[in-house]
Design an enzyme around this catalytic site. Structure first.
Site, mmCIF file in Angstrom:
data_model
loop_
_atom_site.group_PDB
_atom_site.id
_atom_site.type_symbol
_atom_site.label_atom_id
_atom_site.label_comp_id
_atom_site.label_asym_id
_atom_site.label_seq_id
_atom_site.Cartn_x
_atom_site.Cartn_y
_atom_site.Cartn_z
ATOM 1 N N LYS A 80 27.174 8.566 -19.197
ATOM 2 C CA LYS A 80 26.320 8.896 -20.019
ATOM 3 C C LYS A 80 26.499 8.339 -21.543
ATOM 4 O O LYS A 80 27.683 8.102 -21.852
ATOM 5 C CB LYS A 80 26.006 10.425 -20.315
ATOM 6 C CG LYS A 80 24.885 10.616 -21.181
ATOM 7 C CD LYS A 80 24.665 12.433 -21.070
ATOM 8 C CE LYS A 80 23.420 12.803 -22.006
ATOM 9 N NZ LYS A 80 23.369 14.344 -22.154
ATOM 10 N N SER A 155 18.720 15.916 -20.995
ATOM 11 C CA SER A 155 18.659 14.518 -21.745
ATOM 12 C C SER A 155 19.665 13.584 -20.854
ATOM 13 O O SER A 155 19.500 12.534 -21.335
ATOM 14 C CB SER A 155 19.384 14.760 -22.880
ATOM 15 O OG SER A 155 20.749 15.223 -22.937
ATOM 16 N N SER A 179 20.935 19.948 -20.023
ATOM 17 C CA SER A 179 20.644 18.484 -20.028
ATOM 18 C C SER A 179 21.486 17.809 -18.757
ATOM 19 O O SER A 179 21.123 16.490 -18.428
ATOM 20 C CB SER A 179 21.572 17.949 -21.207
ATOM 21 O OG SER A 179 20.585 17.926 -22.371
#
Lengths: 481, 103
Positions: A80, A155, A179
């Site tokens: 990420k 997210s 997330s």
């Protein structure tokens, strides 16, 4: 034979040990899949094709001379964009960090690097991890591999989509209010949020420090355990990291007591999601677990607690992005103008909204009514879990109230968007570990079963998830790309 | 609870974020809706309930007060990330506007 990029970590490891294929072939299979599909899904913001191939070659060289192959050696992973990889750009999908190059490896990256993992690239996300759909990225939304008209969740939507579309074997994400688990549920993969404090966050861009935790997106629960074992631990750069307290708890599903919190099956939840989750829970019962309805009376307040505390911490953590030391800087006559313009131009709407909300709940006259009240309510939410974990060994619930929704549907309505986190935030508020595993489909879209454990009870929830996977076929389903 | 435009301006100023007039209206109504939701905490009796600021129970995490520095290569990357610099120093605008008339 399964294509190499479709393998799990464990399968790929076995293949490497038996010399059925090389690390380079494995990495190239992933890179080819990225090449062929990333334009459709926008899961990766940047691909490290050359470095990944080089890393893979080094592992191959070691295997040839007969070196021992570790469980993550040569395994291609996605990372990420809020986790630092030395010498690579890192932006949290924000314009305010345009051009920023990470000067050091995050704790988790250093651990994975030492374990021989191969980094394929950095994945798209909601800006600074604020969002539930990956629409808040400055680099365009990520699309759900099961249907590109739909959101992947967020997210960590880029990481979830990359795993679901077999662009990598596994990925790292971060989970502040869901997330990792929410996009895992919406993309049909396994998402683990470890216990708060069990993985050092050094090198993770801070969002809400009392809630943030690094987690994994994998194809199986067994793989989640492999990644967790590799990244767990502390260092003195994250003073909240707790020395290893992980016990080998009871791992046989038989005899485990599974609590079903009645407050998690609320009005407004999709009927087919509820049915799939309840069937998943019944399956645990058939496997010998005792199923028991329990109550977490303050569940209804967890989301409000979360949105106050998270916003407060965000407003403080993101004060560092002022155009002085890194990233974008807008012109101004005096420093204050530079701050105001840089932050206006650099931050997207959701980030600015949360900073202002956090500023409000911390400001004179409102601190007691919001921030302090939420901290007290947080105690009540935690106490609910402590009490329930005296009666049961883990909890089983839905991960999300619905399956994936169309891109754009909730974008202009932040409050409705926030409600999609209603089941996941309480694990962060209480600091407990939780995992989402696929448990069915609605109209061809994945549904997640949420297993929550005692603090440092990762082993229990992962064992249950793994046993569940062995008696269900959901992981065999793949999106048609 | 309604957030007024004046309050939004104040918050934006505290947060050092410049807003357009359109944004002030939009953020005002969105923040009002969010605060309306989180106000449900008022239904809870929290009299005498201790506040939770962290969940691990760690107390007083100390370390020696000495400078560790960082490796030269990392330092170089940090300096290269400065948006503007003079040698190895961050270069920024003045806190006050300094014009000859003001002296």
């Amino acid at each position: 034979m399964t294509a190499l990029n479709e393998l799990t970590i464990r399968q790929a490891h076995n293949g490497l040990v038996k010399k059925e294929f090389t690390c380079l072939e494995l990495a190239r299979a992933c890179l080819a899949r990225i090449d062929g599909t990333n334009d459709d899904f926008n899961a990766f913001l940047e691909v490290f094709a050359d470095e990944a191939s080089e890393q893979a070659r080094r592992v191959d060289a070691k295997i040839i001379i007969g070196g021992e192959v570790g469980p993550l050696e040569g395994i291609p992973l996605a990372v990420k964009d809020n986790i630092l990889i030395r010498g690579k750009r890192s932006s949290s999908a924000s314009k305010i960090l345009e051009g920023y190059v990470a000067p050091y490896d995050a704790f988790v990256i250093a651990k994975l690097r030492a374990a021989g993992a191969v980094f394929l690239g950095r994945t798209n996300m909601d800006e600074f991890a604020m969002g539930s759909s990956t629409e808040n990225s400055a680099y365009g939304p990520t699309k759900n591999p099961w249907n590109p008209k739909l959101v992947p969740g967020g997210s960590s939507g880029g990481s979830a989509a990359a795993v679901a579309a077999d662009m990598c074997l596994a990925a790292l994400g971060s989970d502040t209010g869901g997330s990792v688990r929410q996009p895992a549920a919406l993309c049909g993969v396994v998402g683990l949020k470890p216990t708060y404090g069990s993985v050092s966050r050094n090198g993770l861009m801070a969002m809400a420090s009392s809630l943030d935790q690094i987690g994994s997106l994998t194809k199986t629960a067994a793989d989640a355990r492999i990644v967790f074992k590799a990244i767990a631990g502390g260092d003195h750069w994250d003073s909240t990291a707790v020395p290893d307290r992980h016990n080998r708890e009871k791992t046989d599903v038989k005899g485990l007591r599974v609590g079903v919190p009645k407050e998690f099956f609320i009005e407004g939840m999709d009927a087919e999601v509820e049915k799939a989750v309840r069937e998943g829970i019944s399956r645990l019962g058939e496997m010998g677990a005792t199923i028991k309805e329990v109550s977490l009376p303050h569940s209804d307040f967890a989301l409000a607690v979360y949105y106050i505390l998270m916003a407060a911490e965000v407003s403080s953590n993101l004060a560092r992005f002022d155009g002085v030391r890194y990233g974008r800087r807008e012109a101004g006559d005096i420093l204050r103008e530079v701050y105001g313009r840089t932050r206006a131009a650099g931050f997207g709407a959701e980030v600015r909204r949360r900073i202002m909300l956090g500023t409000h709940v911390l400001s004179t006259g409102y601190y007691d009514a919001y921030y302090k009240k939420a901290q007290q309510a947080r105690t009540l939410v935690r106490n609910d879990f402590s009490r329930v974990f005296e009666e049961v060994d883990l909890l089983a619930a839905p991960t999300t109230p619905t399956v994936a929704w169309p891109i754009g549907e909730k974008f202009e309505d932040p409050l409705t968007m926030y409600l999609s986190d209603i089941y996941t935030v309480s694990a962060n508020v209480a600091g407990i570990p939780a995992v989402s595993v696929p448990c069915g489909f609605k109209d061809g879209l994945p549904i997640g079963l949420h297993l929550l454990g005692r603090p440092f009870g990762e082993e229990t929830i992962l064992s249950v998830a793994e046993s569940y996977e062995q008696v269900s076929d959901w992981l065999k389903e793949k999106p048609a790309l | 609870m309604k957030i007024t435009e004046q309050q939004i301006e104040h918050l934006a100023d505290l947060a050092r974020i410049e807003l357009t007039d359109v944004e002030k209206v939009k953020f005002g109504s969105q923040l009002s809706a969010i605060l309306g939701y989180v106000n449900k905490l008022n239904q809870l009796d929290t009299e005498g309930v201790p506040a939770t600021s962290q969940v691990t129970g760690l107390l007083n995490v100390w370390r020696e007060d000495h400078i560790e520095g960082c490796e030269p290569a990392a330092r170089e990357l940090i300096v290269e990330n400065f948006p503007d610099r003079q040698e190895n120093l961050v270069k920024v605008k003045g806190v006050f506007k300094a014009t000859p008339e003001e002296f």
